[in-house]
Design a protein around this motif. Structure first.
Motif, short mmCIF file in Angstrom:
data_model
loop_
_atom_site.label_atom_id
_atom_site.label_comp_id
_atom_site.label_asym_id
_atom_site.label_seq_id
_atom_site.Cartn_x
_atom_site.Cartn_y
_atom_site.Cartn_z
N VAL A 1 0.83 -1.03 0.13
CA VAL A 1 0.09 0.09 0.06
C VAL A 1 0.88 1.37 -0.07
O VAL A 1 0.67 2.17 -0.71
N LEU A 2 2.07 1.38 1.03
CA LEU A 2 2.73 2.45 0.84
C LEU A 2 3.69 2.44 -0.39
O LEU A 2 3.67 3.66 -0.88
N THR A 3 3.76 1.57 -1.20
CA THR A 3 4.73 1.72 -2.11
C THR A 3 3.68 2.18 -3.30
O THR A 3 4.10 3.16 -4.25
N PHE A 4 2.57 1.81 -3.27
CA PHE A 4 1.58 2.09 -4.41
C PHE A 4 1.19 3.87 -4.28
O PHE A 4 1.32 4.37 -5.00
N ILE A 5 1.21 4.07 -2.83
CA ILE A 5 1.01 5.78 -2.63
C ILE A 5 2.33 6.32 -3.06
O ILE A 5 2.26 7.63 -3.68
N SER A 6 3.35 5.92 -2.62
CA SER A 6 4.83 6.32 -3.31
C SER A 6 4.71 6.52 -4.63
O SER A 6 5.36 7.72 -5.22
N LEU A 7 4.35 5.52 -5.29
CA LEU A 7 4.52 5.63 -6.86
C LEU A 7 3.73 6.70 -7.47
O LEU A 7 3.82 7.52 -8.35
N ILE A 8 2.41 7.02 -6.80
CA ILE A 8 1.52 8.08 -7.17
C ILE A 8 2.04 9.25 -6.90
O ILE A 8 1.91 10.14 -7.80
N ILE A 9 2.74 9.56 -5.70
CA ILE A 9 3.41 10.77 -5.47
C ILE A 9 4.46 11.07 -6.42
O ILE A 9 4.71 12.12 -6.94
N THR A 10 5.22 10.08 -6.64
CA THR A 10 6.38 10.15 -7.71
C THR A 10 5.83 10.68 -9.06
O THR A 10 6.28 11.36 -9.81
N PHE A 11 4.77 9.92 -9.48
CA PHE A 11 4.29 10.08 -11.09
C PHE A 11 3.78 11.67 -10.99
O PHE A 11 4.00 12.42 -12.08
N LEU A 12 3.02 12.03 -10.05
CA LEU A 12 2.32 13.37 -9.94
C LEU A 12 3.53 14.56 -9.68
O LEU A 12 3.64 15.35 -10.73
N ASN A 13 4.97 14.13 -9.01
CA ASN A 13 5.90 15.32 -9.03
C ASN A 13 6.57 15.26 -10.41
O ASN A 13 7.14 16.36 -10.80
N PHE A 14 6.97 14.09 -10.68
CA PHE A 14 7.71 14.04 -12.29
C PHE A 14 6.71 14.64 -13.10
O PHE A 14 7.30 15.14 -13.95
N THR A 15 5.51 14.46 -13.16
CA THR A 15 4.55 14.99 -14.19
C THR A 15 4.45 16.54 -14.11
O THR A 15 4.61 17.11 -15.06
N TYR A 16 4.51 17.07 -12.99
CA TYR A 16 4.73 18.33 -12.81
C TYR A 16 6.26 19.08 -13.16
O TYR A 16 6.16 20.09 -13.68
N LEU A 17 7.24 18.15 -12.99
CA LEU A 17 8.55 18.70 -13.37
C LEU A 17 8.65 18.68 -14.65
O LEU A 17 9.34 19.59 -15.41
N THR A 18 8.24 17.73 -15.39
CA THR A 18 8.16 17.58 -16.84
C THR A 18 7.46 18.47 -17.71
O THR A 18 7.87 19.40 -18.53
N ILE B 1 -2.23 20.70 -10.78
CA ILE B 1 -1.29 19.78 -10.37
C ILE B 1 -0.23 20.53 -9.19
O ILE B 1 -0.06 20.05 -8.13
N ASN B 2 -0.02 21.80 -9.40
CA ASN B 2 0.94 22.28 -8.65
C ASN B 2 0.15 22.71 -7.32
O ASN B 2 0.73 22.57 -6.15
N ASN B 3 -1.06 23.14 -7.30
CA ASN B 3 -2.00 23.49 -6.07
C ASN B 3 -2.10 22.22 -5.27
O ASN B 3 -1.73 22.09 -3.99
N PHE B 4 -2.45 20.96 -5.99
CA PHE B 4 -2.70 19.87 -5.29
C PHE B 4 -1.31 19.40 -4.36
O PHE B 4 -1.37 18.82 -3.29
N LEU B 5 -0.07 19.53 -5.40
CA LEU B 5 1.14 18.94 -4.65
C LEU B 5 1.54 19.76 -3.54
O LEU B 5 2.01 19.35 -2.53
N VAL B 6 1.37 21.16 -3.66
CA VAL B 6 1.87 22.13 -2.73
C VAL B 6 0.83 22.00 -1.43
O VAL B 6 1.48 21.94 -0.29
#
Length: 109
Positions: free
Chosen positions: A13-30, A39-44
């Motif tokens: 479960v924690l890995t799944f949450i971590s992957l979602i967080i990683t995907f969101l952050n890399f999407t924002y950075l890309t 996305i920015n508001n959601f992440l911040v």
């Protein structure tokens, strides 16, 4: 044995949450140059605060515990250790360290 199953399920479960967080952050950075305020508001506001660090910390702790339990059980050790290492490597903290290390190899920072 029951302890190992509980640790495994929590780590999944924690890995799944971590992957979602990683995907969101890399999407924002890309796509940072575009107007992606949603996305920015959601992440911040929700993700990149204490939630990110708590999730990363728990993944690392449960990953280490699962490695120890997997080695002690002597069953499917390679699978358990591999999954734990994969889980730890998917956290934003570890990925940031890896990216900074690679950037330092090429004198980018």
């Amino acid at each position: 044995m029951k302890k190992e199953i509980i640790v495994r399920n929590v780590l999944i479960v924690l890995t799944f949450i971590s992957l979602i967080i990683t995907f969101l952050n890399f999407t924002y950075l890309t796509y940072q140059e575009r107007n992606i305020d949603l996305i920015n508001n959601f992440l911040v506001n929700y993700v990149n605060n204490a939630f990110l660090f708590i999730d990363n910390f728990l993944v690392i702790i449960f990953g280490i515990i699962y490695i120890v339990l997997g080695i002690k059980s002597k069953k499917e050790v390679l699978l358990k250790v591999s999954f734990s290492i994969f889980s730890i490597l998917t956290t934003m903290v570890v990925l940031t360290f890896i990216i900074n290390f690679i950037a330092s190899l090429f004198n980018m920072i």
